[in-house]
Each structure stands twice: as structure tokens, then as C-alpha cells.
Design a protein around this motif. Structure first.
Motif, PDB file in Angstrom:
ATOM      1  N   UNK A 100       0.843  -1.204   0.000  1.00  0.00           N
ATOM      2  CA  UNK A 100       0.000   0.000   0.000  1.00  0.00           C
ATOM      3  C   UNK A 100       0.875   1.250   0.000  1.00  0.00           C
ATOM      4  N   UNK A 101       1.929   1.231   0.829  1.00  0.00           N
ATOM      5  CA  UNK A 101       2.794   2.404   0.915  1.00  0.00           C
ATOM      6  C   UNK A 101       3.593   2.603  -0.368  1.00  0.00           C
ATOM      7  N   UNK A 102       3.982   1.494  -1.003  1.00  0.00           N
ATOM      8  CA  UNK A 102       4.707   1.600  -2.272  1.00  0.00           C
ATOM      9  C   UNK A 102       3.831   2.326  -3.295  1.00  0.00           C
ATOM     10  N   UNK A 103       2.535   1.924  -3.330  1.00  0.00           N
ATOM     11  CA  UNK A 103       1.620   2.597  -4.263  1.00  0.00           C
ATOM     12  C   UNK A 103       1.532   4.087  -3.948  1.00  0.00           C
ATOM     13  N   UNK A 104       1.492   4.418  -2.651  1.00  0.00           N
ATOM     14  CA  UNK A 104       1.444   5.830  -2.280  1.00  0.00           C
ATOM     15  C   UNK A 104       2.705   6.571  -2.712  1.00  0.00           C
ATOM     16  N   UNK A 105       3.849   5.932  -2.507  1.00  0.00           N
ATOM     17  CA  UNK A 105       5.109   6.588  -2.873  1.00  0.00           C
ATOM     18  C   UNK A 105       5.121   6.915  -4.358  1.00  0.00           C
ATOM     19  N   UNK A 106       4.686   5.955  -5.164  1.00  0.00           N
ATOM     20  CA  UNK A 106       4.763   6.146  -6.612  1.00  0.00           C
ATOM     21  C   UNK A 106       3.647   7.063  -7.099  1.00  0.00           C
ATOM     22  N   UNK A 107       2.426   6.830  -6.604  1.00  0.00           N
ATOM     23  CA  UNK A 107       1.292   7.550  -7.196  1.00  0.00           C
ATOM     24  C   UNK A 107       0.977   8.852  -6.491  1.00  0.00           C
ATOM     25  N   UNK A 108       1.265   8.924  -5.200  1.00  0.00           N
ATOM     26  CA  UNK A 108       0.957  10.166  -4.491  1.00  0.00           C
ATOM     27  C   UNK A 108       2.173  11.076  -4.475  1.00  0.00           C
ATOM     28  N   UNK A 109       3.310  10.513  -4.017  1.00  0.00           N
ATOM     29  CA  UNK A 109       4.505  11.354  -3.904  1.00  0.00           C
ATOM     30  C   UNK A 109       5.275  11.407  -5.216  1.00  0.00           C
ATOM     31  N   UNK A 110       4.859  10.627  -6.171  1.00  0.00           N
ATOM     32  CA  UNK A 110       5.409  10.667  -7.533  1.00  0.00           C
ATOM     33  C   UNK A 110       6.933  10.573  -7.567  1.00  0.00           C
ATOM     34  N   UNK A 111       7.464   9.569  -6.886  1.00  0.00           N
ATOM     35  CA  UNK A 111       8.907   9.375  -6.921  1.00  0.00           C
ATOM     36  C   UNK A 111       9.303   8.755  -8.260  1.00  0.00           C
ATOM     37  N   UNK A 112      10.547   9.015  -8.692  1.00  0.00           N
ATOM     38  CA  UNK A 112      11.027   8.441  -9.950  1.00  0.00           C
ATOM     39  C   UNK A 112      11.566   7.041  -9.741  1.00  0.00           C
ATOM     40  N   UNK A 113      12.035   6.757  -8.524  1.00  0.00           N
ATOM     41  CA  UNK A 113      12.552   5.420  -8.242  1.00  0.00           C
ATOM     42  C   UNK A 113      12.398   5.141  -6.754  1.00  0.00           C
ATOM     43  N   UNK A 114      12.377   3.860  -6.407  1.00  0.00           N
ATOM     44  CA  UNK A 114      12.310   3.470  -5.001  1.00  0.00           C
ATOM     45  C   UNK A 114      13.537   2.621  -4.706  1.00  0.00           C
ATOM     46  N   UNK A 115      14.158   2.872  -3.558  1.00  0.00           N
ATOM     47  CA  UNK A 115      15.408   2.195  -3.227  1.00  0.00           C
ATOM     48  C   UNK A 115      15.314   1.691  -1.796  1.00  0.00           C
ATOM     49  N   UNK A 116      15.815   0.498  -1.542  1.00  0.00           N
ATOM     50  CA  UNK A 116      15.844   0.008  -0.175  1.00  0.00           C
ATOM     51  C   UNK A 116      15.221  -1.358  -0.012  1.00  0.00           C
TER      52      UNK A 116
ATOM     53  N   UNK B  29      -6.916  11.251  -8.787  1.00  0.00           N
ATOM     54  CA  UNK B  29      -5.606  10.634  -8.993  1.00  0.00           C
ATOM     55  C   UNK B  29      -5.582   9.245  -8.352  1.00  0.00           C
ATOM     56  N   UNK B  30      -4.701   8.408  -8.871  1.00  0.00           N
ATOM     57  CA  UNK B  30      -4.680   7.014  -8.448  1.00  0.00           C
ATOM     58  C   UNK B  30      -4.564   6.801  -6.950  1.00  0.00           C
ATOM     59  N   UNK B  31      -3.741   7.623  -6.302  1.00  0.00           N
ATOM     60  CA  UNK B  31      -3.508   7.342  -4.867  1.00  0.00           C
ATOM     61  C   UNK B  31      -4.763   7.611  -4.047  1.00  0.00           C
ATOM     62  N   UNK B  32      -5.548   8.635  -4.443  1.00  0.00           N
ATOM     63  CA  UNK B  32      -6.791   8.897  -3.716  1.00  0.00           C
ATOM     64  C   UNK B  32      -7.789   7.768  -3.984  1.00  0.00           C
ATOM     65  N   UNK B  33      -7.813   7.351  -5.245  1.00  0.00           N
ATOM     66  CA  UNK B  33      -8.687   6.238  -5.626  1.00  0.00           C
ATOM     67  C   UNK B  33      -8.340   4.993  -4.801  1.00  0.00           C
TER      68      UNK B  33
END
Lengths: 437, 318
Positions: A100-116, B29-33
Motif C-alpha cells: 500500500x505504501x509503495x503505491x502511495x510513494x509512486x502515485x501520491x509522492x510521484x517518486x522516480x525510483x524506489x530504493x531500499x 488521482x490514483x492514490x486517492x482512488x
């Protein structure tokens, strides 16, 4: 009444539209920065020994590269000319939470890459989502070989060699350095990493030292359980003379403390695959004479090793955080260096600001210099890194009044890991062809 | 009866609000969805707990049904390869409902802390089995592939979002229907005076049992929907007692006032957690816990009472 219903739904619509518009209106990324989420345990039992040192290792190297203050070969400022903007996230709460948090990082915070990612559970659950969201993801610490042997991933990389390397190197070290091992037992956490670690250690021991015998009651307590009284009793009662453990995080510290008071380490030899963080954290309470590994040329194993990059890292880390960099500090830094090397390579290859697909093709199969050794993405279709793995024996350095390791032996990658295209289990079962150490 | 339900103010508001949500979903946006989907899906389980709570029963073990629903989806895919939404929901509903039916025979005789602890014990049995069994994924769990709709694999999450909205509407109407039935009217009476209910000629045990099955089935569907929207199941996030605790947390936060409250509370919780996690990665649990404390002190009847208060105030002005 109908009027009321209508008015309220109208109001809800307005609020909803406002929420969605304000979210859509978040400013686009500045063109000269690259946003990366660094995920590690920031709370819970794995935070102290793994999560926070890992986070710090990444932060230190990212800041140094942004400022252009790292030694060669990473002296150029920025990642392919871009400044890297890091945000830090917590890995606690279970696999589903991580997804769930990965989805938030990518879709909400719009990161270009995830590391760790430290836990094998996190890595296994995040990789399919990385594929779904088409986001570059570099795994730093997790060890299960299943990640790239069960599936092929286009967007996921791992800069840490997998558990087979740790287990085979452990068996090689026992063959080379320890006498009189007749029977071995194990205490490992009951999840992908612990199960794999024991399984591969057992097969490697049978291949390398066939006269030894495995105990028939290896112990598998739950991850993060913290209490190991029963397991310690069970192992103390059998006739094994060596105990293997792939414990990490706070669990290894709990195990060592609970076992020490019962004279465990006087009766059994102990080999810890990933518990080097406890050597620093427990100080004199960690028993001398224990075989420990750091899953690569990391942490306490390379503390005395010369080399500009390694010495810079140790000194800069100590200056900023007041303690020695641990195993996970090196592992996270190694992921950052992989990103730096591939983004620089992407610029050299294409001559333009690096984009996702260019970075991925630059990283695939890349060889790069890490802090204390070289790494290459040789396995998993060029997505899984291999590097040497070393072990040593703990001792106390009276002069510096700090723990140290002696009799360090480092085994090259071709001795401990299968060649490309071969599955670990097949390679081990075939007697590890190509391994000549 | 059905006609009166459809004329019911709450139900009408709910249908309008959910339709509006469905339209807004197109531009969200996707995250809200995503977070709204998690919130709505979890709201179903909370709705089940709310039913029990109105009778004075608190279950600390509904993660049992939540987890059964989620694992039903994962195991169905693992063994048959099926990812169809209808099959997934039917099997989750059936498994949770049937287990709820059988355990109900035991639990219907207990009240208060005994009911809470016994349900906790049952859920931890499932947790223990999952954690110890490698064939069931052990502590790692399974990944769940994207849901298909009669063989069609949509590119976006929107069809799943619409399905969740539809299920929520059906669930709310169903629960409202139940609460208006004779057995549903027993809800508060059982809490107030069981002996009197028995003298009126109703079986208290049977009333509690039916309620328990409904809440189990709701939790099962909720778990299945979460597994589908998330793409992952594992014991710690689906079956552990902390999950039951979280559900009770949201129930208290929402308040018992209305069948809509669970959904509002649950969506609020989802966003609260997301933002707390983003703003304070070192201390997000503290923010979440602090908020519950604040709500208990300031709004003892839950978030719903706040909405109710605003509503009546406005009604007066009108």
C-alpha cells in the motif's frame, strides 16, 4: 426533504471536485531533480540495527554525490547531472502495508525510483507492484534467491548478492577455519530468508564437508518474536557442536543475550550469517570467538581495509552520525552507487538527461565500484548483483577498546554463487561446478 | 418493506453520495482512488462490527473472517488460477459465512469480555496455522494478481472501484433491511435486557447468531476486496490481532450512529494513516493513536456525531 438530499449531494460533489482538483494541481517535478524514496525500517525491532544505519548510509552518500564531494570514481556532482531528492519511508507493518505504501510513494509522492527494503518479505511483495506501476526499484538488503529465480522482473534490481552466496561462503569458511565440526544445528527465522538460508547452508555443508551431519531438529522461531528460551534449550540438549543462524535485526541481539547467560557459546560454536550489527551494538556482551559475516564486503569486516572510498565512507559516517557504519549502511550506499553509476552511464550513452528506460538499460548487467569492492549485475538477466562475501571471527581490540574481527577470509563471487542461467538449487545439487575455492 | 427501505432517507443519501463518488472517481488521482477503495472495503468489516456493537458485543477476532476472505482470494488463484471478481467474492463470502455459522454456535452463548477474548482466540488459531505452514505462504503470504471481470482485464483500477461502490450500496441496503426486520429490532433490546426479550418469545441466542454470521460474511467480503485492491495478502496485515484491533479502532472512531458511519470513519482512517506515514515516518503510529484519543475525548459518539451535529444545525437554518 428532497431539497436537502439534493443540496447535500451537491455539496459533496463540490468538495470532491475540490479535493481532486487540488491533488491534480500539485506542481510537476523540477526538471533537474530526480526523486527517490528510500525505504527502511524506521520503527520496530529492525530499526536500530538495520533500518536507521541503512537510511543514514544512503543519506550520506546521496548528499555527498549531490555536492560532488565523494572520492573517485564518484567525484562528479549529481546523478547523471541531476540532483537527487530523497524522501525516507518506514518499512514496518507487514507486506500488505508495504505494498500500500509503495503505491502511495509512486502515485501520491510521484517518486522516480524506489530504493531500499531489508526484509525478503517486503522485496517479494513489492516486486510485482513495481512491475505493475512500471517504477525503477532497487532492492538493497533482502536475500531470498527466489526474487529473481522464480520470476523475471523488468523494473526491479538488487544490489545485494542473494542468500546462496552467504550460505556457501559460510560453509567454505567452516571448512577452511574450523576444526572438529561433526554435527551442526540451526536457528533461523520462519520466513523466506531464514528458510532459504538454512536450506542452502545445509546443502553446501553436505557438498563441502560430507563427513558432517545436520541435526534433525533445526529451529524456526517466528520473525521478531524476541524470546528464544525454548529454542536455546532444545539446541543445548542435542550433540551438535556448531549452530548456524541467519538472524538479523533486534532478534540476533536478543538471541545472543539470552544464549550467553546460559553458557551457550561455551558449549557450541556459533556462525552468524547476518548478525554483525550486534557485534557493534552489544560491544563486550557479544561473545568473542563467534564466526560472523556481513553478507559482502561491508561493515565491521572491512573496517580496517584500505582504500580511498572505504576510508572516506567510514570517516564521513562517523563524523556525521557519531558511530561506525554498519553492514546495512554499506548495503544502502551500494544501491545509491549503482543508481549513480547507471545514471552517469546513461548520460554517456545517450547524451541526454537520463530517463527511466535509459537508466534501466544502463543498469542491466552493469559492473560498478562499491565502497570496499566491485559489484556486477551478473544474474537474473542482469538485474541481480553478485559480489564477494567474507567471514571472520569476533575478538576484542583492547587498544582501541572496541570490537573487531580477525582471520577474515573473503570468497569471490564465482565460488559462492551459481553462474548465470542456472538455478541455485540445481547448481548446489550438481556439486557447485565452477566453484574452485 | 423493500419500498420503505428505498424511501429511507439514509439509503437515499447513501445512493446519491456513492453515485457522486463514482463520478468523481473518474478524475481522482490514483492514490486517492486507492485509499478510497481500501477505506470502502475495510468499511464493510467495520459495518459488521457496528452491528455487533449495537448489541453490546465487541469482537477482537474479526481478523479471522477478514483474513479468511483475503486468503480465499489468494488460494483460489494459486490453485485454480482464477482471478474473476465474482468467483473471488463468492468464495470469500461462502468461506467466511460458513465458518462464522459454525463458530457462532459457540460464541452466541458468551457476552462481554468472554465474547471478545474467545473470538480473539479463534482468530489467533488461524494466524498460527498460516504462519507455521509453508504451503499457505507462511509469514510471507502471497501476491494477488489484478482482478478480471468475466475474462476482461481492465487497464485501470476504476472498474474495481465501481464494483466496491456497488457492493457497499448493496451491503448498506441489506443491513438497513435487516435492522428494520423483527430480528433486527432485537438488536438494542438484547443489549438492554436479554431476559425480557426471551419472555417476549424470541431466542436471544438465535438473534446473536444471525448477527454474528452477517458480520462474519461482511468481514470476509471486506478482506477479499482489500486483497484485490492491494495485490498482497500476508498474516501480519490480514489475520493478526492487530488487524482486529484496527477494525475496533475504526468502529469506535466512526461511532455507532449510522450504517454510513463505518465508511466515513474507515476512509478517514485510511487517509489519516497515509498522511501520518508520510509526514512522520518515525512516529506515524503515535499520530494515529493520538487521533483516536482525541476523538474519544472530544466526540464520544464518534465522527458520525460531528456530522449529525452539523446536519441538525443546518436543518434548523433551513
Amino acid at each position: 426533504m428532497n431539497k436537502l438530499v439534493f443540496k447535500n449531494s451537491l455539496k459533496m460533489l463540490t468538495v470532491g471536485a475540490f479535493v481532486s482538483l487540488s491533488a491534480l494541481a500539485s506542481p510537476p517535478l523540477a526538471a533537474d531533480s530526480f526523486k527517490v524514496a528510500v525505504v527502511s525500517f524506521l520503527t520496530g525491532p529492525a530499526a536500530g540495527p538495520f533500518g536507521v544505519p541503512g537510511r543514514n548510509g544512503a543519506e550520506l552518500v546521496i548528499d555527498a554525490i549531490n555536492a560532488g564531494s565523494m572520492p573517485a570514481p564518484y567525484e562528479s556532482a549529481g546523478f547523471g547531472g541531476l540532483q537527487l531528492e530523497a524522501i525516507f519511508a518506514d518499512e514496518s507493518g507487514g507486506n500488505a502495508k508495504q505494498v500500500a505504501e509503495y503505491r502511495n510513494l509512486v502515485e501520491k509522492q510521484e517518486v522516480d525510483a524506489v530504493l531500499g527494503y531489508i526484509s525478503s518479505g517486503s522485496c517479494m511483495s513489492v516486486a510485482p507492484v513495481a512491475e505493475e506501476l512500471q517504477t525503477l526499484t532497487i532492492m538493497s538488503v533482502c536475500g531470498t534467491p527466489r526474487l529473481f529465480e522464480d520470476s523475471d522482473w523488468n523494473y526491479t534490481f538488487r544490489t545485494q548478492a542473494h542468500a546462496v552466496g552467504d550460505s556457501v561462503a559460510a560453509a567454505l569458511y567452516i571448512r577452511d577455519q574450523l576444526d572438529d565440526v561433526k554435527k551442526y544445528n540451526g536457528i533461523n527465522q520462519n520466513y523466506a530468508w531464514g528458510q532459504d538460508s538454512w536450506k542452502f547452508f545445509d546443502i553446501a555443508m553436505q557438498q563441502l564437508i560430507p563427513e558432517t551431519q545436520a541435526a534433525d531438529n533445526p529451529q524456526f522461531p517466528k520473525l521478531f518474536s524476541g524470546q528464544y528460551g525454548t529454542e536455546i534449550s532444545t539446541i543445548l540438549l542435542d550433540d551438535s557442536d556448531l549452530v548456524h543462524s541467519s538472524f538479523w535485526d533486534g532478534d540476533i541481539e536478543a538471541l545472543v543475550l539470552q544464549a550467553s547467560v546460559r553458557g551457550f557459546f561455551d558449549k557450541k560454536k556459533f556462525i552468524s550469517v547476518a548478525g554483525a550489527s550486534a557485534v557493534d551494538n552489544l560491544g563486550k556482551r557479544f561473545p568473542a570467538g563467534t564466526v560472523i559475516g556481513t553478507r559482502g564486503e561491508f561493515g565491521i569486516l572491512v573496517r580496517e581495509q584500505e582504500g580511498e572510498l572505504n576510508e572516506w565512507f567510514i570517516n564521513a559516517y562517523r563524523e556525521r552520525y557519531g558511530v561506525y557504519p554498519l553492514e546495512s549502511s554499506y548495503q544502502y550506499a551500494q544501491s545509491v552507487l549503482a543508481l549513480k553509476a547507471s545514471m552517469d552511464k546513461s548520460v554517456a550513452d545517450n547524451g541526454t538527461t537520463p530517463e527511466k528506460d535509459q537508466i534501466i538499460s544502463a543498469m542491466t548487467g552493469l559492473n560498478f565500484t562499491s565502497l570496499a569492492g566491485d559489484v556486477s549485475f551478473a544474474l537474473g538477466e542482469g538485474h541481480q548483483a553478485v559480489h564477494p562475501v567474507g567471514y571472520g571471527i569476533t575478538a576484542w581490540n583492547d587498544e582501541k577498546d572496541e570490537p573487531t574481527v580477525v582471520d577474515v577470509k573473503v570468497y569471490p563471487a564465482h565460488c559462492i554463487l551459481p553462474p548465470p542461467g542456472q538455478l541455485s538449487e540445481d547448481w548446489l545439487a550438481a556439486g557447485m561446478p565452477g566453484s574452485d575455492c | 418493506m423493500m419500498r420503505s427501505i428505498l424511501l429511507d432517507n439514509t439509503v437515499r443519501c447513501v445512493i446519491v453520495a456513492f453515485m457522486a463518488l463514482a463520478c468523481i472517481g473518474l478524475v481522482l488521482p490514483n492514490w486517492i482512488l486507492n485509499n478510497t477503495m481500501f477505506g470502502l472495503a475495510r468499511g464493510l468489516a467495520v459495518l459488521g462490527l457496528l452491528l455487533l456493537w449495537r448489541t453490546g458485543l465487541i469482537s477482537l477476532g474479526h481478523s479471522l473472517y477478514f483474513g479468511l476472505g483475503a486468503y480465499a482470494v489468494a488460494l483460489l488463484e494459486k490453485h485454480t488460477g482464477s482471478t474473476d471478481i465474482i468467483l473471488r467474492l463468492v468464495i470469500a463470502l461462502t468461506v467466511a459465512g460458513v465458518i462464522g455459522f459454525f463458530l457462532g454456535f459457540v460464541l452466541r452463548h458468551y457476552r462481554g469480555i468472554f465474547f471478545a477474548m474467545l473470538s480473539l482466540a479463534f482468530s489467533m488459531v488461524l494466524y498460527g496455522v498460516l504462519v507455521k505452514t509453508e504451503a499457505l505462504g507462511s509469514t510471507d503470504g502471497f501476491s494477488v494478481s489484478q482482478t478480471t471481470f468475466l475474462g476482461w482485464q481492465p487497464a485501470s483500477k476504476y472498474p474495481l472501484f465501481l464494483s466496491i461502490i456497488a457492493i457497499c450500496i448493496v451491503a448498506i441496503i441489506g443491513v438497513q433491511f435487516y435492522l428494520r426486520s423483527a430480528i433486527g429490532y432485537l438488536t438494542t433490546s438484547v443489549r438492554d435486557n436479554e431476559i425480557r426479550v426471551e419472555y417476549l418469545g424470541y431466542s436471544v441466542a438465535r438473534a446473536v447468531h444471525i448477527k454474528y454470521i452477517i458480520s462474519a460474511a461482511l468481514a470476509g467480503v471486506s478482506g477479499a476486496l482489500i486483497a484485490m485492491s492491494l495485490g498482497q495478502v500476508d498474516p501480519d496485515s490480514m489475520v493478526n490481532w492487530t488487524v482486529s484491533g484496527e477494525l475496533v479502532f475504526i468502529t469506535i472512531m466512526s461511532g455507532p450512529g449510522s450504517v454510513v458511519a463505518p465508511f466515513i470513519g474507515s476512509i478517514t482512517f485510511e487517509f489519516l494513516r497515509t498522511f501520518a506515514f508520510e509526514w512522520a515516518p518515525h512516529a506515524w503510529q503515535l499520530i494515529v493513536g493520538g487521533t483516536l484519543l482525541g476523538i474519544i475525548f472530544a466526540l464520544p459518539e464518534g465522527l458520525w456525531s460531528l456530522i449529525q451535529r452539523l446536519w441538525t444545525k443546518k436543518g434548523k437554518v433551513l
